[in-house]
Every structure is written in structure tokens, then in C-alpha cells.
Design an enzyme around this catalytic site. Structure first.
Site, PDB file in Angstrom:
ATOM      1  N   GLU A  72      65.410  20.618  64.793  1.00 27.28           N
ATOM      2  CA  GLU A  72      65.935  21.975  64.739  1.00 27.28           C
ATOM      3  C   GLU A  72      66.591  22.373  66.062  1.00 27.28           C
ATOM      4  OE1 GLU A  72      66.789  25.842  63.341  1.00 27.28           O
ATOM      5  OE2 GLU A  72      66.428  23.915  62.365  1.00 27.28           O
ATOM      6  N   HIS A  75      69.929  20.588  66.748  1.00 22.58           N
ATOM      7  CA  HIS A  75      70.958  21.246  65.944  1.00 22.58           C
ATOM      8  C   HIS A  75      71.433  22.524  66.626  1.00 22.58           C
ATOM      9  CE1 HIS A  75      71.966  23.873  62.244  1.00 22.58           C
ATOM     10  NE2 HIS A  75      73.017  23.154  62.561  1.00 22.58           N
ATOM     11  N   HIS A 134      74.843  29.903  55.319  1.00 22.37           N
ATOM     12  CA  HIS A 134      74.954  29.176  56.585  1.00 22.37           C
ATOM     13  C   HIS A 134      75.714  27.868  56.382  1.00 22.37           C
ATOM     14  CE1 HIS A 134      74.037  28.596  60.701  1.00 22.37           C
ATOM     15  NE2 HIS A 134      73.150  27.637  60.540  1.00 22.37           N
ATOM     16  N   HIS A 245      75.419  22.305  38.841  1.00 22.80           N
ATOM     17  CA  HIS A 245      76.029  21.475  39.884  1.00 22.80           C
ATOM     18  C   HIS A 245      76.686  20.232  39.272  1.00 22.80           C
ATOM     19  CE1 HIS A 245      76.768  19.768  43.745  1.00 22.80           C
ATOM     20  NE2 HIS A 245      75.884  18.793  43.631  1.00 22.80           N
ATOM     21  N   HIS A 305      76.466  12.769  51.545  1.00 21.47           N
ATOM     22  CA  HIS A 305      77.034  13.551  50.446  1.00 21.47           C
ATOM     23  C   HIS A 305      77.496  14.917  50.956  1.00 21.47           C
ATOM     24  CE1 HIS A 305      77.861  14.268  46.285  1.00 21.47           C
ATOM     25  NE2 HIS A 305      76.976  15.233  46.158  1.00 21.47           N
TER      26      HIS A 305
END
Length: 338
Positions: A72, A75, A134, A245, A305
Site C-alpha cells: 500500500e 503504491h 479510483h 462484465h 488484465h
């Protein structure tokens, strides 16, 4: 340093931030640090005994998981660096009059809003609507920086806009909208932990049609939950998200293939290259999506992906950028009046 070099650097950093964000989310490290912008009251992950004791006092009931916390924080470090770089690019580009002031303000506003979404992701405990927002914000920043790069490098069709059939920009717009919608569905699937709800192809196994729960699946905010980690929806709602999806992937693929086919039959060599790029990126993205199903969402494949979605969106956007230049828009407007 030249402005183009700064923009190239920002594109590389944005790609890394998108990758790190996807890895953090998919590794269930989104709450590795329960506070923001620091971690357990520190600007680095607490490691020694005194800092961990203080963290336990500040956040009782939580255990410091160093590996998730570092994911975290790394990032955040990269995202913070990117934010400073984008502010610098906006300032330099506006000062040199390479972009309008409104464009520069928009870039800076997007960075600020992304930072707020990052904070809310933590403070609202992975609320799906915030997590999806986000993700989209990161993709939008990637697109905005590419548009700036194309402007700086003066990307355009060498044969002129007059050689394009009027239907081609429309195909490009439809493809872009469907790819964007599919990315939103992918983000909603991931943020609701619905990626493993269907293990069959091409849609889902069993009597999925009669078990759809559209209302709960697409309610943006489910109140009454203190923590959304690992999801709060029941199987039917998550399965519905996953099915949407899959259907979105089919529709987006058809639109991108149609756009690629239209590009390939044009005389312009640049458009032909765009057509082949579209097919290549789409094929890779489909292969990654199928691999996620067959191999039960391997972390590396799932992250790839996400990155493939970003590259596909930028590739479709590039086709739109080439086709929807101001002179082309004016030309089509005249045709519609006639």
C-alpha cells in the site's frame, strides 16, 4: 528537461501506478494501512517493536501485516511522485502556451480528486463505488496524459480528414464508449469481489439467467456496513455483476473488431496500423480474461488484465483522436445540416 520527456516519464509512472494499484487491490492489501496518507501513524511501515506497540495502541484490534502495508505504501509513494510530476507538467505546458489554461487546471483537478479517492478508499473501508472511481481516475489520467503527448508530437492523419468516411468516427466513438463501460464493469466486478463467481464460459454456469439480481448488483452504496473488504453482496448479486462484465466484454469486443476492420480497409497507412494494434491488444485482453476464468484468477494474470484494459482504452482513444479533429467535426456538422 523538455516537456515531451516529462510527459513520457509521467506516462511510464502512470502505468506503474495503475499496475501497483491493481496488484494492491487484488492482493487484498487495500487496507494494509488503516490510515491515510501514512501507515499506522507513520510515513513508513512500522517495523521495530516500539513503533508496532504504538500502532497497536492507535489501532486496537488490528495487526500490522508488513507485506500488505508495504504494498500500500509503495503504491502511495509512486502515486505521490506522479502527482507532483503532473503538477509540474501542467505548469510548464501552460507557461509555454502549449496547452490551454483550462486543460492544465483540469489535469491538476484530476490529480487532486484522485488523491481524495485514494483517501476515501481507506477511510470508507473499500466501498465499491469509491474503489471503482479510483480505478477509473487512474485510467482517465493515463488517457489525458496521452492526449497531451499526442498534441505535443502533433499526431494527425497524413492524408487529411476528407478521406475518411463519415461513419468511421462514429464507429470509433461507439467502441470507446463500450470499452469505457466495460472497464467500469470490470472495476465494479473487482471491487465487489465477484471475479470468481462464474467458472464456466462464455457467460456463466448453471441456470444463471433466472438467478439474476440486478437491483442489488448495481446499487452504488449499500449502507450499514463498516467494512467492505471481501465484499458484502450475496452470491446472486455478485454473479449478476460478473455476468454483466462477460456480456459487456462480448459487446466491447464486437465494437473494437468492427472499428479495426473499418480502419484496415482505409487508404491511410496510419489507420491501418491502428487497426492492427486494436486487434492485437484485444486478442491479448481476451486471452487474459479467459485465463482468469480457467486458472481461477492468478494474481499476475489478473494484474495484466487490468493493464491490458488501460492499453486497449488508450488505443481506442488514439483512433478517436485521429478522427475527431476540429476540422473533421466541422465537416460532419455541415453534412448533418445539409
Amino acid at each position: 528537461m523538455k516537456l515531451q520527456m516529462l510527459v513520457r516519464l509521467s506516462l511510464v509512472l502512470t502505468f506503474i501506478v495503475i499496475m501497483l494499484g491493481a496488484y494492491t487491490r487484488l492482493a487484498d492489501a487495500g487496507l494494509g494501512c488503516p490510515d491515510w496518507p501514512g501507515c499506522y501513524g507513520h510515513f513508513a511501515v512500522p517495523t521495530d517493536g516500539k513503533d508496532i506497540l504504538r500502532a497497536n495502541i492507535l489501532y486496537p484490534g488490528l495487526t500490522v501485516e508488513a507485506d500488505k502495508a508495504w504494498l500500500e505504501m509503495i503504491h502511495r509513494y509512486f502515486a505521490g511522485t506522479l502527482g507532483v510530476l503532473v503538477f509540474a507538467i501542467a505548469f510548464v505546458a501552460a507557461k509555454q502556451k502549449r496547452i490551454p489554461i483550462t486543460f492544465a487546471v483540469g489535469m491538476c483537478s484530476l490529480i487532486v480528486f484522485q488523491a481524495l479517492l485514494g483517501m476515501w478508499t481507506v477511510t470508507l473501508k473499500l466501498m465499491p463505488a469509491v474503489v471503482m472511481g479510483h480505478l477509473l481516475g487512474g485510467f482517465m489520467l493515463f488517457c489525458v496524459l496521452f492526449i497531451l503527448y499526442w498534441k505535443l508530437t502533433d499526431r494527425r492523419l497524413p492524408t487529411g480528414y476528407e478521406s475518411l468516411p463519415p461513419s468511421l468516427p462514429v464507429f470509433a466513438t461507439i467502441a470507446a464508449l463500450l470499452v469505457l463501460l466495460q472497464i467500469m464493469l470490470g472495476g465494479w466486478t473487482s471491487s465487489n469481489y465477484a471475479a470468481l463467481m462464474c467458472t464456466g464460459l462464455p457467460i456463466c454456469e448453471g441456470d444463471w439467467f433466472n438467478r439474476l439480481d440486478v437491483i442489488n448488483a448495481f446499487t452504488l452504496v449499500h449502507s450499514g456496513f463498516d467494512n467492505y473488504e471481501f465484499g458484502v453482496l450475496d452470491y446472486e448479486a455478485r454473479m449478476t455483476i460478473h455476468v454483466a462484465h462477460r456480456i459487456g466484454a462480448i459487446l466491447a469486443s464486437i465494437a473494437v473488431i468492427a472499428l479495426a476492420a473499418k480502419c484496415l480497409i482505409q487508404q491511410d497507412e496510419l489507420l491501418k496500423k491502428v487497426g492492427w494494434r486494436l486487434l492485437l491488444v484485444l486478442a491479448l485482453q481476451i486471452a487474459l480474461g479467459v485465463s482468469n476464468v480457467i486458472f481461477a484468477l492468478p494474481l499476475v494474470v489478473a494484474v495484466a488484465h487490468n493493464l491490458g484494459a488501460a492499453i486497449l482504452l488508450v488505443t481506442v482513444l488514439y483512433a478517436n483522436y485521429l478522427m475527431w479533429q476540429p476540422s473533421r467535426v466541422v465537416e460532419l456538422s455541415k453534412e448533418s445540416v445539409q
